[in-house]
Structure formats: C-alpha cells, structure tokens
Enzyme design. Structure first.
Site, mmCIF file in Angstrom:
data_model
loop_
_atom_site.group_PDB
_atom_site.id
_atom_site.type_symbol
_atom_site.label_atom_id
_atom_site.label_comp_id
_atom_site.label_asym_id
_atom_site.label_seq_id
_atom_site.Cartn_x
_atom_site.Cartn_y
_atom_site.Cartn_z
ATOM 1 N N GLU A 1 -12.211 -11.157 7.749
ATOM 2 C CA GLU A 1 -12.691 -10.211 6.752
ATOM 3 C C GLU A 1 -12.859 -10.902 5.410
ATOM 4 O O GLU A 1 -13.037 -10.253 4.391
ATOM 5 C CB GLU A 1 -11.752 -9.015 6.630
ATOM 6 C CG GLU A 1 -10.341 -9.350 6.199
ATOM 7 C CD GLU A 1 -9.604 -8.132 5.687
ATOM 8 O OE1 GLU A 1 -9.909 -7.699 4.564
ATOM 9 O OE2 GLU A 1 -8.732 -7.619 6.406
ATOM 10 N N CYS B 1 -8.467 -6.073 9.175
ATOM 11 C CA CYS B 1 -7.589 -6.934 9.981
ATOM 12 C C CYS B 1 -7.854 -6.815 11.482
ATOM 13 O O CYS B 1 -7.158 -7.435 12.281
ATOM 14 C CB CYS B 1 -6.131 -6.604 9.685
ATOM 15 S SG CYS B 1 -5.754 -6.619 7.935
ATOM 16 N N HIS C 1 0.549 -5.436 14.006
ATOM 17 C CA HIS C 1 -0.123 -6.033 12.848
ATOM 18 C C HIS C 1 0.862 -5.919 11.692
ATOM 19 O O HIS C 1 1.438 -4.843 11.453
ATOM 20 C CB HIS C 1 -1.416 -5.265 12.537
ATOM 21 C CG HIS C 1 -1.938 -5.580 11.176
ATOM 22 N ND1 HIS C 1 -2.208 -6.872 10.780
ATOM 23 C CD2 HIS C 1 -2.200 -4.793 10.101
ATOM 24 C CE1 HIS C 1 -2.628 -6.858 9.524
ATOM 25 N NE2 HIS C 1 -2.622 -5.612 9.083
HETATM 26 N N1 ACO Z 1 15.258 -3.198 -3.745
HETATM 27 C C1 ACO Z 1 15.007 -2.804 -2.462
HETATM 28 N N2 ACO Z 1 13.932 -2.059 -2.129
HETATM 29 C C2 ACO Z 1 13.085 -1.711 -3.110
HETATM 30 C C3 ACO Z 1 13.286 -2.066 -4.456
HETATM 31 C C4 ACO Z 1 14.443 -2.851 -4.760
HETATM 32 N N3 ACO Z 1 14.706 -3.263 -5.993
HETATM 33 N N4 ACO Z 1 12.276 -1.567 -5.201
HETATM 34 C C5 ACO Z 1 11.441 -0.927 -4.333
HETATM 35 N N5 ACO Z 1 11.944 -1.000 -3.093
HETATM 36 C C6 ACO Z 1 11.348 -0.491 -1.854
HETATM 37 C C7 ACO Z 1 10.727 0.865 -1.958
HETATM 38 O O1 ACO Z 1 11.686 1.895 -1.785
HETATM 39 C C8 ACO Z 1 9.712 0.798 -0.828
HETATM 40 O O2 ACO Z 1 10.368 0.927 0.407
HETATM 41 P P1 ACO Z 1 10.102 2.215 1.304
HETATM 42 O O3 ACO Z 1 8.656 2.164 1.689
HETATM 43 O O4 ACO Z 1 10.995 2.060 2.460
HETATM 44 O O5 ACO Z 1 10.416 3.358 0.428
HETATM 45 C C9 ACO Z 1 9.245 -0.646 -0.866
HETATM 46 O O6 ACO Z 1 10.259 -1.356 -1.574
HETATM 47 C C10 ACO Z 1 7.938 -0.852 -1.591
HETATM 48 O O7 ACO Z 1 8.060 -0.242 -2.852
HETATM 49 P P2 ACO Z 1 6.921 0.750 -3.374
HETATM 50 O O8 ACO Z 1 7.304 1.271 -4.701
HETATM 51 O O9 ACO Z 1 6.569 1.724 -2.296
HETATM 52 O O10 ACO Z 1 5.786 -0.360 -3.524
HETATM 53 P P3 ACO Z 1 4.379 -0.236 -4.176
HETATM 54 O O11 ACO Z 1 3.838 1.119 -4.004
HETATM 55 O O12 ACO Z 1 4.475 -0.772 -5.545
HETATM 56 O O13 ACO Z 1 3.554 -1.268 -3.249
HETATM 57 C C11 ACO Z 1 2.352 -1.364 -1.167
HETATM 58 C C12 ACO Z 1 3.707 -1.339 -1.854
HETATM 59 C C13 ACO Z 1 1.681 0.004 -1.300
HETATM 60 C C14 ACO Z 1 2.547 -1.708 0.305
HETATM 61 C C15 ACO Z 1 1.463 -2.457 -1.837
HETATM 62 O O14 ACO Z 1 2.094 -3.692 -1.727
HETATM 63 C C16 ACO Z 1 0.067 -2.538 -1.240
HETATM 64 O O15 ACO Z 1 -0.810 -1.787 -1.617
HETATM 65 N N6 ACO Z 1 -0.190 -3.517 -0.306
HETATM 66 C C17 ACO Z 1 -1.490 -3.690 0.322
HETATM 67 C C18 ACO Z 1 -1.835 -2.592 1.296
HETATM 68 C C19 ACO Z 1 -1.213 -2.766 2.658
HETATM 69 O O16 ACO Z 1 -0.716 -3.820 3.008
HETATM 70 N N7 ACO Z 1 -1.264 -1.702 3.481
HETATM 71 C C20 ACO Z 1 -0.759 -1.768 4.828
HETATM 72 C C21 ACO Z 1 -1.761 -1.423 5.913
HETATM 73 S S1 ACO Z 1 -3.396 -1.971 5.569
HETATM 74 C C22 ACO Z 1 -3.434 -3.690 5.626
HETATM 75 O O17 ACO Z 1 -2.977 -4.311 6.520
HETATM 76 C C23 ACO Z 1 -4.046 -4.392 4.488
#
Ligand code: ACO
Length: 464
Positions: free
Chosen positions: A83, A117, A247
């Site tokens: 991709e 992906c 994945h």
């Molecule tokens: N210690 C431990 N855990 C923590 C801490 C900390 N200090 N701070 C946050 N966390 C946890 C959160 O509780 C959350 O866990 P949970 O989901 O079990 O609740 C996790 O860390 C992530 O924190 P969020 O605040 O949810 O993270 P954010 O929203 O800022 O970003 C996300 C996460 C959305 C995955 C981002 O990295 C992203 O957009 N990534 C790309 C998209 C992606 O990969 N999607 C997956 C499918 S599509 C694909 O494959 C591309």
C-alpha cells in the site's frame, strides 16, 4: 490435480534501523508506558533515505532465491502486495523483474494488489489459486509483501514499521491452505485511507479503525465457523486450532482481538470455554454488537479470561510485530514468521488460523495445515533461513531525534525527482539493495551492497 498447495519457503527483511518505543514515548511527551504497555510495542523499524519498498523487496526476493537455490527461471508468477504508492502506474512487480530478466525469464504473470494491509493476502490467494488452476505451468509462484508504514507526527506515529516478506508457492508444501474454510468480510469504511497523493501519510480515524477491525474479525469468524461446520458437521471452537495469527498494527489490538474470539466462543457456547470463563462472560452476552464494541468492562474481562489461551495460542506469533511495528501488508506474515521461528518443527500436524485485515475495508480469516515438509522446504529450514534473532540483534538504534529527522527528510523525498541519496550503506547487511538516485524523469536506481564483504564503500555500484 496439484496437491497440498501452499507456502514452500519464506524469507523476511526489515531495515537495520529502529527506534525504541520507550525512548519515543519520552521524546513525544506521552505518558510513561503508553507506547510500550498501552500499545504493547517494543521497537519501531523504519527506512532511511537509502531504503524503500522497492529496495526491500529486491533484497528479500534475491535472498530467498539464493538461500533456497531457486533458479529465477523457475518462477512463473510473481504477485506483490503493497500500500506504499511510489508510482500510480508502474507496479513494484516490474522493478523486481530486473532480477528475472537478467536470467532470461520475462514469462512471469502477476502485478501488484492494493488495499491497505490486505494486499499481501490478495497476492497470496492469487498465487495459490494459480498453482491450483488449469493455467498453472508447473513453475513456482512468488508472493512479496512490502511496506513502509509511516504516520504524521501524533498518536499514530508509534504504530509505524517497515518490512518485506517473500513467500514461495507450490505443491507439496509444508504450509498448506485449507481453502474450504475461509471467511471474508468486505465493506465500505473511512477508517484509514490515503487520499492525499502528495503525501505518504494516511488519513486515520484511529478509534474507528479499531472498531472496524474488531467488527470484521467477528464477521469473518462467524463465516469461517459456519463453513467449517457445514463441511465437517462439527462445531468449530478455538480448541480446533493450535495457533491464531492476527494482522498486527500494534500488540494491544492483537490481545483485544483474541479476547474477542474468546467472547464469540462463549456466546456460541463452544467447547473451548470452561465454566468459570462462561460465568464471567455471561453478563455481556445480551449486549448488542455496537454496545459490545464500546464496553470497556467486556474488553477487560474478556482479556483476563483469554490470558492463558493467549499465552499458548498467540504469544509465539508476536515477536517480530512487537520489535518492528506495523509492516502493513507484511505484518500478518511477519507474525506467522515469528511463530515459525519460535515453534518450527513442533508445528507439524497443527492447524494455524490467520486473520488478515486491510482498512477501507477488506478482511479474511483462513486456515493453514502444517507438515514438517521435505528439505529444503521444511518448517525447520524455513526458521533457519529466516534467521530472525540475528536480524533483530544486528539492528542499529537511532535516537528519537534522529528518527524524526529521517521522517522529515523522507517527507521531502516522497514524490520528488532529481536527487541522489547519500549512498551510505554502512548500516546495511551485505547483499542489501539500496536506492542511489531518482533522476530528472523520476526514474529510480538501485545498487546492491557487495556480499563478499570486499568493500564497505559501495557508492559506485551499478547505478545506471
Ligand atoms: N500506560 C499504560 N497504558 C496507557 C498509558 C500509560 N501511560 N497511556 C495510555 N495507555 C493505553 C490506553 O488506555 C489505550 O489502551 P486501551 O486501548 O486498552 O484502552 C492505549 O494505551 C492507547 O492509548 P489511546 O489513548 O487509546 O491512544 P491514541 O488514541 O492516542 O492512539 C491509536 C492509539 C488510535 C491506535 C493510534 O496509534 C492510531 O491511530 N494508530 C493507527 C491506526 C491503527 O493502527 N489502527 C488499527 C487497525 S488499521 C491498521 O492496521 C492501520
């Protein structure tokens, strides 16, 4: 009729450059543990200016052919999943033809498949179908999954990664497709997409992408189970497969995904769920689909219930995705490669279920049966040839500052013309291809670092 069509051999390449997630967390001002515990990631691999999806795929294809002593003339189909768009018309496959043309083989079908992906899985199915079809000419198929996953600064950036995987396809394979058990789910969603052709970065609705992933997983599992049950007359449960490979955008989503399958089995009253687990999950069985994706309690309880099964059936698949990050099309197969590395010949006689997800969205759950296989195409030899520990150990850690600087340079280079790279291949292993130049007509030129170790100074290789 060809029998036992599947994967005969695998090789994996990831860049020798990485950044520790713990250091990135501090650098980004994220709370301590967010990337390492919250996302479950250890390290992030990335391309520097001398590497890209084409160089990585040149490297992995030539490495696989050499290590398995496969004559390039024996390849009859070459399919690429990616991709990472470098050219809107010219496929990555055509760059790889340089390896085959040299040997007088231009009779090779196949082009690139793209949908986030999932492209690698589409490429893999195409190759397997070809070997099973009436147009098969007796030669091997070759599948390449290659991606550089980079995100703009912000919460998605730590979920980047980069790698290329090559898989040789043919009959009498140690890794055989059970093609009648396959469940797909495809629909229209704007969870992650790349509408801005001037940028390598995607537009991401992170939360939506997590829900889409889990919804697709549920749907694929339901269809998979129905097909299994129709074909065998028995109910499918998690006990019917030794391992589950997902994945892996980041490890936490893999944990949540397996927990979701456990929840599915509890709702279906499947035999994999014991009385204790059933009791803990029972209060959630009346939730609607939407409610169940939003329920933090369900997420927590199901992950806790799933933990022992996760350790046994999923943990051995997590090594490379945790160490390299999301490799987009290569991610699922890097997780599978981790399993082969960790369990190799113990896998003979076992069933492994894979779940492929591509945003936008396309998803398939499919089943593999593993056999020890005949040399050189044996499970233990695949693990030896991939040599994962050495590749991981010989990486060079960059500081977060240097990583960010590299990302900036790559932003400028994306879609650019008329530049030469530093040609600094000192960090690359011998035999690695690297980008030397993009000329005034956007034509890309690559060189290969000499294998004999004769010289580290490889800047004057066969550019053009
Ligand atoms: N210690 C431990 N855990 C923590 C801490 C900390 N200090 N701070 C946050 N966390 C946890 C959160 O509780 C959350 O866990 P949970 O989901 O079990 O609740 C996790 O860390 C992530 O924190 P969020 O605040 O949810 O993270 P954010 O929203 O800022 O970003 C996300 C996460 C959305 C995955 C981002 O990295 C992203 O957009 N990534 C790309 C998209 C992606 O990969 N999607 C997956 C499918 S599509 C694909 O494959 C591309």
């Amino acid at each position: 009729m060809t029998k036992n069509v599947g994967i005969l051999a695998i090789d994996i390449y990831f860049p020798p450059t990485c950044v520790q997630q713990e250091a990135l967390e501090t650098h980004d001002g994220a709370s301590k543990g967010k990337y390492t515990i919250g996302l479950g990631q250890d390290c992030l691999g990335f391309c520097t200016e001398v590497e890209d999806v084409i160089s990585m795929s040149l490297t992995v294809v030539s490495s696989l052919l050499e290590k398995y002593n496969v004559d390039p003339k024996q390849i009859g189909r070459l399919e690429v999943g990616s991709e990472t768009v470098i050219d809107k018309s010219k496929s990555i496959k055509t760059f790889l033809m340089q390896i085959f043309e040299k040997c007088g083989n231009t009779d090779i079908e196949g082009v690139d498949s793209t949908n986030a992906c999932y492209g690698g899985t589409a490429a893999l199915f195409n190759c397997v179908n070809w070997v099973e079809s009436s147009s098969w000419d007796g030669r091997y198929g070759l599948v390449v999954c290659t991606d550089s996953a980079v995100y703009a600064e912000g919460p998605a950036r730590p979920t980047g990664g980069a790698a290329a995987i090559a898989m040789l396809i043919g009959p009498d394979a140690p890794i055989v497709f059970e093609s009648k058990f396959r469940g797909s789910h495809m629909s229209h969603a704007y969870d992650f997409y790349k509408p801005n052709l001037a940028s390598e970065y995607p537009v991401v609705d992170g939360k939506l992408s997590q829900t889409c992933y889990l919804m697709a997983l549920d749907s694929c599992y339901k269809t998979f189970c129905a097909k299994y049950e129709k074909s065998t007359g028995k109910q499918f449960s998690l006990s019917d497969a030794a391992y589950f490979v997902f994945h892996s955008p980041y490890n936490k989503l893999v944990q949540k995904s397996f927990a979701r399958l456990v929840f599915n089995d509890s709702v279906r009253k499947a035999s994999s769920i014991d009385e204790g687990a059933k009791e803990k999950l029972a209060p959630f069985s009346t939730l609607s689909g939407d409610e169940s994706y939003q329920s933090r309690d369900l997420e927590k309880v199901s992950q806790q219930v799933a933990k022992p099964l996760f350790e046994a059936k999923v943990q051995p698949t997590t090594l490379i995705p945790k160490q390299v990050g999301n490799m987009y099309t290569a991610s699922l197969y890097a997780a599978f490669a981790s399993l082969l590395h960790n369990k190799n010949s113990e896998l003979a006689g076992k069933r492994v279920i894979l779940f492929s997800y591509g945003s936008g969205l396309t998803a398939t759950m499919f089943s593999l049966q593993l056999h020890e296989g005949q040399q050189p195409f044996s499970l233990s030899n695949i693990a030896t040839v991939m040599n994962v520990p050495t590749k991981l150990k010989s990486r060079h850690e960059f500081s977060p500052e240097k990583f960010v600087e590299t990302m900036h340079l790559m932003e400028h280079r994306y879609g650019a013309k008329d530049f030469v790279t530093s040609k600094d291949c000192s960090l690359l292993a011998p035999g690695t291809y690297y980008l030397t130049e993009v000329d005034y007509m956007y034509r890309r030129f690559y060189a290969k670092k000499p294998v004999d170790g004769a010289s580290e100074n490889c800047s004057l290789t066969n550019g053009h």
